[in-house]
Design a protein around this motif. Structure first.
Motif: not given
Length: 434
Positions: A200-207
């Motif tokens: 995962v390149p960028y484990a940004a917050m998506t929840k």
């Protein structure tokens, strides 16, 4: 020097990353509004030496003993008798507010920076501006303890929710330079994606519960988010930020349904190139890793900017000590300053708990400066921190939930960035005015 792997409490993991919002959501219904009083009271040096100290860290395994040692040491050196009161973190704010309203709470108390406006609105907090003077707190740390320009809290631990990269994956992807602009950051994510193998390149917050993390990106794109009690979400900067976030999502440079805990676990497994966290999140990353050398690969860096020359931004994170009006407030203020500003006390507490200190002298102490990760984080991320603009409102959790819901609608294709941010602004402004 090698980095330490401090014990990580549940409170340390949660920090200001979401648990405070959950606790406050339950408390804000009975809290007075931000504008409804809460003027500062002066610290009273009434000659009373004994006081009460209330905190959730007295209730948690990794911080209970180190904090008890601090209390015992202060009692011995000062001659004061300190009564300690503790509540679990998730119940803490509700319990303290009940005690304050009942006139049963005095002395020093631990406070999440996110709760300070709610505590201030009780009218029971003392003005600690004079107490803070000359203590050597960093500017970023002092900002955590201010509401409406008044120093209601002395900063105890300070940091930011900032960018953290995996140097090993950077090397594999041929990344030679940390990106400073959004365009370069996106190019780096493309290089990480090319590694394949489920990275995962960028484990940004998506929840949705942590999508408030879009706010620093809105700042980066030029939106103030809120200004003079007016929500500006829906302006060009915020729409541009969400449009860009959606692009990363569609290009699979960020992943669906991730929260901080997921991101830490994946990072620890070597499956994440970049994620965002407070400094104490390091412990959870290491705990999730099969290869404990992952700790040596952690690279903190400043958030990329939209335009070269702009100043990076990050979310402020941390906690403060407040002093409640009543007998012994002067003695309690002296204790709060000692706990938060004494170099030996702060450095030792950091070594035992991993909570970053708040003074220039403490940050320079070998126990802290010798920790490569924390030292770098404190230099390149923490100074860029801004306090959450919605902390000023007791309903901040609901306000940010309204924003997060609309950002998620964009990510899932249920709404356009422009429409979603317009809808978010309407819902958020109603809550700001309440």
């Amino acid at each position: 020097m090698s980095q330490t792997t401090p014990s990580l409490s549940r409170r340390g993991v949660l920090g200001a990353l979401g648990a405070g919002a959950l606790a406050l959501a339950g408390a804000s219904a009975c809290a007075p509004s931000a504008g409804g009083g809460g003027t500062a009271q002066s610290v009273s040096d009434d000659g009373v030496k004994n006081f009460t100290f209330t905190g959730w860290s007295l209730n948690e395994a990794s911080t209970k003993k180190p904090l008890a040692d601090i209390v015992a040491g202060y009692e011995k050196s000062s001659g004061a008798k300190i009564k300690t009161v503790s509540y679990p973190y998730n119940d803490y704010l509700n319990q303290v507010l009940l005690q304050v309203r009942g006139g049963n709470a005095t002395g020093a108390a631990q406070c999440d920076a996110a709760w300070l406006a709610t505590m201030k609105a009780t009218g029971k907090l003392t003005d600690l501006t004079k107490t803070a003077a000359g203590a050597g707190y960093t500017d970023a740390a002092l900002a955590l303890g201010k509401v409406d320009g008044v120093q209601y809290g002395l900063p105890w631990t300070a940091g930011a929710i900032g960018m953290v990269g995996n140097q090993q994956l950077f090397d594999k992807a041929g990344i030679k330079k940390i990106p400073t602009t959004v365009d370069d950051f996106e190019a780096m994510l493309e290089s990480l994606k090319a590694l394949g193998n489920g990275i995962v390149p960028y484990a940004a917050m998506t929840k949705v519960d942590q999508l408030k993390d879009i706010i620093p990106w809105m700042w980066a794109f030029g939106s103030p988010v809120v200004e003079n009690d007016k929500v500006t979400v829906g302006d060009d900067g915020s729409v541009e930020a969400v449009t860009w976030y959606k692009k990363l999502y569609d290009k699979k440079l960020i992943a669906p349904a991730l929260d901080r805990f997921d991101a830490r676990a994946l990072f620890g497994q070597g499956k994440v190139g970049v994620y965002e966290d407070a400094p104490v999140g390091r412990g959870a990353v290491v705990a999730a890793a099969k290869n404990k050398d992952i700790e040596k690969q952690l690279v903190p860096f400043a958030r990329p900017v939209a335009k070269a020359g702009d100043k990076p931004v990050a979310f402020a994170w941390g906690g403060v000590l407040v002093v409640l009006a009543g007998k012994g407030s002067g003695a309690a203020a002296k204790f709060a300053r000692s706990v938060t500003a004494d170099t030996a006390t702060q450095a030792t507490y950091f070594a035992k708990t991993g909570n970053p200190p708040t003074t220039t002298a403490s940050l320079a102490d070998p126990k802290v400066a010798g920790d490569t990760f924390i030292s770098q984080f404190s230099k390149v991320v923490t100074p860029t921190a801004r306090t959450d603009p919605f902390w000023a409102y007791p309903q901040y959790a609901q306000i940010e939930q309204a924003l997060a819901t609309q950002v998620q609608a964009v990510l899932t294709g249920k709404s356009s960035p422009k429409q979603a941010m317009s809808d978010a602004r309407e819902a958020m402004q109603k809550l700001v005015k309440n």
